[in-house]
Design a protein around this motif. Sequence first.
Motif, PDB file in Angstrom:
ATOM      1  N   VAL A 192     -15.812  -7.657  13.884  1.00  0.00           N
ATOM      2  CA  VAL A 192     -16.982  -6.829  14.160  1.00  0.00           C
ATOM      3  C   VAL A 192     -16.639  -5.370  13.874  1.00  0.00           C
ATOM      4  O   VAL A 192     -15.873  -4.740  14.620  1.00  0.00           O
ATOM      5  CB  VAL A 192     -17.446  -6.995  15.614  1.00  0.00           C
ATOM      6  N   GLU A 193     -17.228  -4.862  12.797  1.00  0.00           N
ATOM      7  CA  GLU A 193     -17.003  -3.466  12.403  1.00  0.00           C
ATOM      8  C   GLU A 193     -18.004  -2.543  13.089  1.00  0.00           C
ATOM      9  O   GLU A 193     -19.153  -2.941  13.333  1.00  0.00           O
ATOM     10  CB  GLU A 193     -17.135  -3.301  10.884  1.00  0.00           C
ATOM     11  N   SER A 194     -17.572  -1.323  13.365  1.00  0.00           N
ATOM     12  CA  SER A 194     -18.444  -0.323  13.961  1.00  0.00           C
ATOM     13  C   SER A 194     -17.926   1.070  13.614  1.00  0.00           C
ATOM     14  O   SER A 194     -16.811   1.213  13.103  1.00  0.00           O
ATOM     15  CB  SER A 194     -18.511  -0.498  15.482  1.00  0.00           C
ATOM     16  N   GLY A 195     -18.756   2.078  13.892  1.00  0.00           N
ATOM     17  CA  GLY A 195     -18.330   3.458  13.699  1.00  0.00           C
ATOM     18  C   GLY A 195     -18.896   4.152  12.483  1.00  0.00           C
ATOM     19  O   GLY A 195     -18.648   5.345  12.275  1.00  0.00           O
ATOM     20  N   GLY A 196     -19.638   3.433  11.657  1.00  0.00           N
ATOM     21  CA  GLY A 196     -20.227   4.060  10.482  1.00  0.00           C
ATOM     22  C   GLY A 196     -21.375   4.991  10.853  1.00  0.00           C
ATOM     23  O   GLY A 196     -21.761   5.097  12.011  1.00  0.00           O
ATOM     24  N   GLY A 197     -21.900   5.668   9.839  1.00  0.00           N
ATOM     25  CA  GLY A 197     -23.017   6.573  10.066  1.00  0.00           C
ATOM     26  C   GLY A 197     -23.214   7.510   8.896  1.00  0.00           C
ATOM     27  O   GLY A 197     -22.624   7.328   7.832  1.00  0.00           O
ATOM     28  N   LEU A 202     -15.135  10.376   9.938  1.00  0.00           N
ATOM     29  CA  LEU A 202     -15.589   9.229  10.717  1.00  0.00           C
ATOM     30  C   LEU A 202     -14.385   8.363  11.029  1.00  0.00           C
ATOM     31  O   LEU A 202     -13.419   8.325  10.257  1.00  0.00           O
ATOM     32  CB  LEU A 202     -16.612   8.394   9.945  1.00  0.00           C
ATOM     33  N   LYS A 203     -14.470   7.639  12.151  1.00  0.00           N
ATOM     34  CA  LYS A 203     -13.433   6.660  12.476  1.00  0.00           C
ATOM     35  C   LYS A 203     -14.092   5.301  12.652  1.00  0.00           C
ATOM     36  O   LYS A 203     -14.932   5.119  13.543  1.00  0.00           O
ATOM     37  CB  LYS A 203     -12.676   7.046  13.739  1.00  0.00           C
ATOM     38  N   LEU A 204     -13.716   4.369  11.809  1.00  0.00           N
ATOM     39  CA  LEU A 204     -14.229   3.012  11.884  1.00  0.00           C
ATOM     40  C   LEU A 204     -13.319   2.152  12.748  1.00  0.00           C
ATOM     41  O   LEU A 204     -12.108   2.354  12.785  1.00  0.00           O
ATOM     42  CB  LEU A 204     -14.333   2.397  10.488  1.00  0.00           C
ATOM     43  N   SER A 205     -13.931   1.193  13.422  1.00  0.00           N
ATOM     44  CA  SER A 205     -13.183   0.235  14.219  1.00  0.00           C
ATOM     45  C   SER A 205     -13.565  -1.177  13.797  1.00  0.00           C
ATOM     46  O   SER A 205     -14.697  -1.410  13.368  1.00  0.00           O
ATOM     47  CB  SER A 205     -13.488   0.405  15.715  1.00  0.00           C
ATOM     48  N   CYS A 206     -12.639  -2.098  13.949  1.00  0.00           N
ATOM     49  CA  CYS A 206     -12.906  -3.507  13.688  1.00  0.00           C
ATOM     50  C   CYS A 206     -12.280  -4.313  14.817  1.00  0.00           C
ATOM     51  O   CYS A 206     -11.053  -4.432  14.907  1.00  0.00           O
ATOM     52  CB  CYS A 206     -12.346  -3.930  12.347  1.00  0.00           C
TER      53      CYS A 206
END
Length: 115
Positions: free
Chosen positions: A5-10, A18-22
């Motif tokens: 589950v990826e998150s942190g985009g924008g 930006l810092k993305l998390s998975c």
Amino acid sequence: QVKLVESGGGLVQPGGSLKLSCATSGFTFSRSGMRWYRQAPGKERELVATISATHSITYYVDSVRGRFTISRDNAKNTVYLQMNTLRPEDTAVYYCNAASWPDYWGQGTQVTVSS
């Protein structure tokens, strides 16, 4: 089952960060190398960065080396991608992937770099 589950985009302006998390589950995270890919509209999916299971050895594609940093937290089963000095050409959907389970993908997270 394997879940990513990826998150942190924008939306971010050129030069921003930006810092993305998975967040992962369903496999032994600490034993798997991890990768970040991206796919821009009309283009093939591209490998961006990798981090090994042991010693956290990293690799970056030339276009992001020096601007992006991949890292992992084995206690949280999570891999990160810190993206600095973003450029419009970094605009893409970003995906993480486990080397041990290469057929599994998350939904991705959209990164848009635009003024």
